[in-house]
Write a protein that holds these residues in place. Structure first.
Motif, mmCIF file in Angstrom:
data_model
loop_
_atom_site.group_PDB
_atom_site.id
_atom_site.type_symbol
_atom_site.label_atom_id
_atom_site.label_comp_id
_atom_site.label_asym_id
_atom_site.label_seq_id
_atom_site.Cartn_x
_atom_site.Cartn_y
_atom_site.Cartn_z
ATOM 1 N N PHE A 1 41.536 7.638 -12.681
ATOM 2 C CA PHE A 1 42.868 7.052 -12.777
ATOM 3 C C PHE A 1 43.896 7.983 -12.133
ATOM 4 C CE2 PHE A 1 41.033 5.290 -16.903
ATOM 5 C CZ PHE A 1 40.771 4.043 -16.365
ATOM 6 N N ALA B 1 37.402 11.552 -16.181
ATOM 7 C CA ALA B 1 38.702 10.880 -16.160
ATOM 8 C C ALA B 1 39.653 11.432 -17.218
ATOM 9 C CB ALA B 1 38.508 9.372 -16.342
ATOM 10 N N TRP B 2 39.533 12.724 -17.498
ATOM 11 C CA TRP B 2 40.437 13.365 -18.460
ATOM 12 C C TRP B 2 41.806 13.570 -17.810
ATOM 13 C CZ3 TRP B 2 38.758 16.443 -23.114
ATOM 14 C CH2 TRP B 2 37.527 15.968 -23.599
ATOM 15 N N ASP B 3 42.847 13.171 -18.520
ATOM 16 C CA ASP B 3 44.202 13.271 -17.958
ATOM 17 C C ASP B 3 44.500 14.696 -17.483
ATOM 18 O OD1 ASP B 3 44.609 10.621 -18.547
ATOM 19 O OD2 ASP B 3 46.093 10.963 -20.128
ATOM 20 N N ALA C 1 47.509 -0.481 -15.566
ATOM 21 C CA ALA C 1 47.287 0.844 -14.966
ATOM 22 C C ALA C 1 45.851 1.299 -15.191
ATOM 23 C CB ALA C 1 48.270 1.854 -15.551
ATOM 24 N N LYS C 2 45.278 0.907 -16.326
ATOM 25 C CA LYS C 2 43.913 1.334 -16.654
ATOM 26 C C LYS C 2 43.106 0.157 -17.184
ATOM 27 C CE LYS C 2 45.434 6.013 -17.610
ATOM 28 N NZ LYS C 2 45.877 6.976 -18.623
ATOM 29 N N ILE C 3 41.941 -0.005 -16.625
ATOM 30 C CA ILE C 3 40.967 -0.971 -17.146
ATOM 31 C C ILE C 3 39.691 -0.186 -17.420
ATOM 32 C CG2 ILE C 3 39.709 -3.111 -16.749
ATOM 33 C CD1 ILE C 3 41.781 -3.755 -14.538
ATOM 34 N N VAL C 4 39.362 -0.043 -18.698
ATOM 35 C CA VAL C 4 38.152 0.676 -19.098
ATOM 36 C C VAL C 4 37.160 -0.368 -19.611
ATOM 37 C CG1 VAL C 4 37.177 2.442 -20.595
ATOM 38 C CG2 VAL C 4 39.507 2.705 -19.722
ATOM 39 N N ALA D 1 35.092 2.091 -15.091
ATOM 40 C CA ALA D 1 36.440 1.593 -14.811
ATOM 41 C C ALA D 1 36.419 0.479 -13.780
ATOM 42 C CB ALA D 1 37.324 2.734 -14.323
ATOM 43 N N ARG E 1 47.274 8.308 -27.614
ATOM 44 C CA ARG E 1 46.666 9.518 -27.062
ATOM 45 C C ARG E 1 46.060 10.306 -28.202
ATOM 46 N NH1 ARG E 1 43.791 12.372 -24.104
ATOM 47 N NH2 ARG E 1 44.591 14.103 -22.861
ATOM 48 N N ARG E 2 44.772 10.576 -28.109
ATOM 49 C CA ARG E 2 44.033 11.284 -29.153
ATOM 50 C C ARG E 2 44.271 10.614 -30.507
ATOM 51 N NH1 ARG E 2 41.676 15.643 -27.112
ATOM 52 N NH2 ARG E 2 41.265 16.551 -29.133
ATOM 53 N N TYR F 1 38.466 6.149 -29.039
ATOM 54 C CA TYR F 1 37.537 6.987 -28.266
ATOM 55 C C TYR F 1 38.099 7.270 -26.873
ATOM 56 C CZ TYR F 1 33.113 8.702 -26.339
ATOM 57 O OH TYR F 1 32.133 9.480 -25.763
ATOM 58 N N GLN G 1 40.884 9.806 -26.465
ATOM 59 C CA GLN G 1 40.580 11.241 -26.566
ATOM 60 C C GLN G 1 40.686 11.927 -25.207
ATOM 61 O OE1 GLN G 1 40.256 12.491 -29.742
ATOM 62 N NE2 GLN G 1 40.641 10.328 -30.159
ATOM 63 N N PHE G 2 40.405 11.190 -24.123
ATOM 64 C CA PHE G 2 40.482 11.833 -22.799
ATOM 65 C C PHE G 2 41.571 11.297 -21.899
ATOM 66 C CE2 PHE G 2 38.212 8.551 -20.392
ATOM 67 C CZ PHE G 2 37.325 7.997 -21.305
ATOM 68 N N THR G 3 42.093 10.085 -22.188
ATOM 69 C CA THR G 3 43.183 9.563 -21.354
ATOM 70 C C THR G 3 44.128 8.726 -22.202
ATOM 71 O OG1 THR G 3 43.717 8.423 -19.278
ATOM 72 C CG2 THR G 3 41.931 7.472 -20.586
ATOM 73 N N GLU G 4 45.412 8.836 -21.912
ATOM 74 C CA GLU G 4 46.403 8.084 -22.681
ATOM 75 C C GLU G 4 46.327 6.604 -22.334
ATOM 76 O OE1 GLU G 4 50.316 9.693 -22.839
ATOM 77 O OE2 GLU G 4 51.176 7.868 -23.677
#
Lengths: 287, 287
Positions: A101, A172-174, B71-74, B99, B135-136, B224, B227-230
């Motif tokens: 991203f 994909a960690w921010d 912006a994000k499709i997981v 993604a 986020r987290r 989940y 934890q790595f992306t907002e």
């Protein structure tokens, strides 16, 4: 031509073109916004020719990720001959692709803050920056649509990457993929002639190869991706990493809090990033 | 509450809220834009209370993908108990994630145009629509940040998906993931209670399950990923597909040009898409 995105102190950014040891500021928020205008080269030339254009000496310039919000970031794995041969694999018939991203990117000198991985690894990579739309393109059309090249480090959380078959959650960690420091246009450098690519940890060289070792080169990758999705100006393709990553060491080796990661491609420049790593807790587990 | 994005005939779109058999137009280009305003519910209520607000009868409304540019499709794979048991796998400890791009999405009744795959498969899926930043987050925080749910079909080009270890290149073809027809808010339905999910080809039921079979439910997945992306309002999580895909048939079975794919989740609605498939040529090969 060297293009960059300069932090202007008030939280804003400006695209800029380099002349000798100065950055000449252009009328766009970043290189990504600049190159959406097909006439951007004329704008850059006009700015360069105008002695009244604002300049920032290179030593004072704080560089940001040159493309701030690419719509698409496609990454290729397993793409260096030397690395593939070293691991005993066959040369692949097709590129292995995954996505990141825009939020994954960060500045060329940013601290890399990772909270929750115990296996943080490095991957020095050449990045292709698209300059024109490309859909179902030939290799030759792709060549023309490439604006230029920059550097990234596809820093990877291997513990998360190995949790499932798909690499994405380790990739994909921010704010963990530094990119830059500049975009060098394709009329200035050609990776297929062989640009040295290196990665260092606290000054120790851990990766050293040349972009001549790429199995799928820049134009081949862009043409391939464009078969299923349109590429647009500012879209990025990360082309994979050479041998020497921590996962390949015996025993495996990981980045530690406070270490400085230095990533360089000849003719483009250097990323320098301090790792800020916090040990994982059990928050990440959905169990 | 049912939210939709209506095509207004001039190439534009408008967010809308459903009342009985009418769509009440709101002052936003799509549901994605609407929900970036934390006060969107008040705006919707004001519009509903105002007899002068423009209405479109449901029978005249052309619905677009409700979120036009997330912006994000997981996406999550391997996430239905019945499907996993059927394939003899163990229940996974972690969700398998990959993604898509915003360009991968298309309208709920759009033709699906695929030029270059001979193995086009179907995957009926529940979609989580985020309504607040996360986020987290804990599972409880994730529950609160979920706006609601919609339907997608994660149409997959299995020949491309199987070329390498990473699924992405079979999953990110422009305009191949229909989504919609509406977003139903989380105060109206709850997938954990079990919503029927079905997929039909020319009226033949090929997938039938319930969202109660999800291994990782909506809130668990959102927590989940965060934890790595907002995650932000309008971001989407595709939650995986139940058994009955073409790849799992013996012999495998693929969608053919002209077939109509119908994807339904109880309480949300139905996607209906005609396949427009052209046989592959050798353009896709980088060799």
């Amino acid at each position: 031509m060297h293009l960059g995105t300069i932090r202007t102190g008030d939280g804003d950014t400006r695209a800029a073109v380099r002349e000798d040891s100065d950055w000449i500021l252009l009328d766009a928020a970043d290189v990504g916004a600049l190159i959406t205008d097909p006439q951007w080269r004329d704008r850059a030339k006009t700015a360069l020719a105008n002695p009244a254009t604002a300049r920032v000496p290179e030593r004072d310039a704080v560089l940001a990720a040159p493309i701030q919000r690419p719509a698409k970031i496609v990454c290729c794995g397993l793409n260096y001959h030397d690395h593939i041969v070293e691991t005993g694999r066959d040369i692949p018939e097709y590129p292995t692709l995954f996505a990141k991203f825009a939020d994954t990117l960060t500045d060329p000198a940013a601290d890399i803050v990772i909270d929750g991985s115990a296996q943080v690894d490095w991957e020095a990579e050449l990045v292709v920056v698209m300059g024109a739309p490309l859909r179902r393109g030939t290799r030759e059309e792709a060549e023309t649509a490439i604006l230029g090249y920059t550097v990234a480090n596809d820093i990877s959380c291997r513990d998360w990457q190995a949790r499932t078959l798909q690499w994405f959650q380790g990739k994909a960690w921010d704010g963990t993929t530094p990119i830059g420091p500049v975009v060098v246009t394709a009329d200035t450098i050609s990776p297929s002639t062989g640009l040295d690519i290196t990665c260092e940890i606290d000054g120790e060289v851990v990766q050293r190869s040349t972009t001549r070792e790429l199995v799928f080169d820049a134009a081949t990758l862009a043409a391939y991706v464009s078969q299923f999705t349109e590429l647009s100006p500012g879209d990025l393709i990360l082309t994979g990493t050479p041998g020497g990553v921590g996962l390949g060491a015996n025993p495996p080796r990981w980045l530690a809090d406070g270490q400085v990661l230095t990533t360089t491609i000849e003719g483009i420049g250097t990323l320098q990033n301090t790792m800020r790593i916090t040990a994982p807790d059990d928050q990440g587990s959905p169990a």
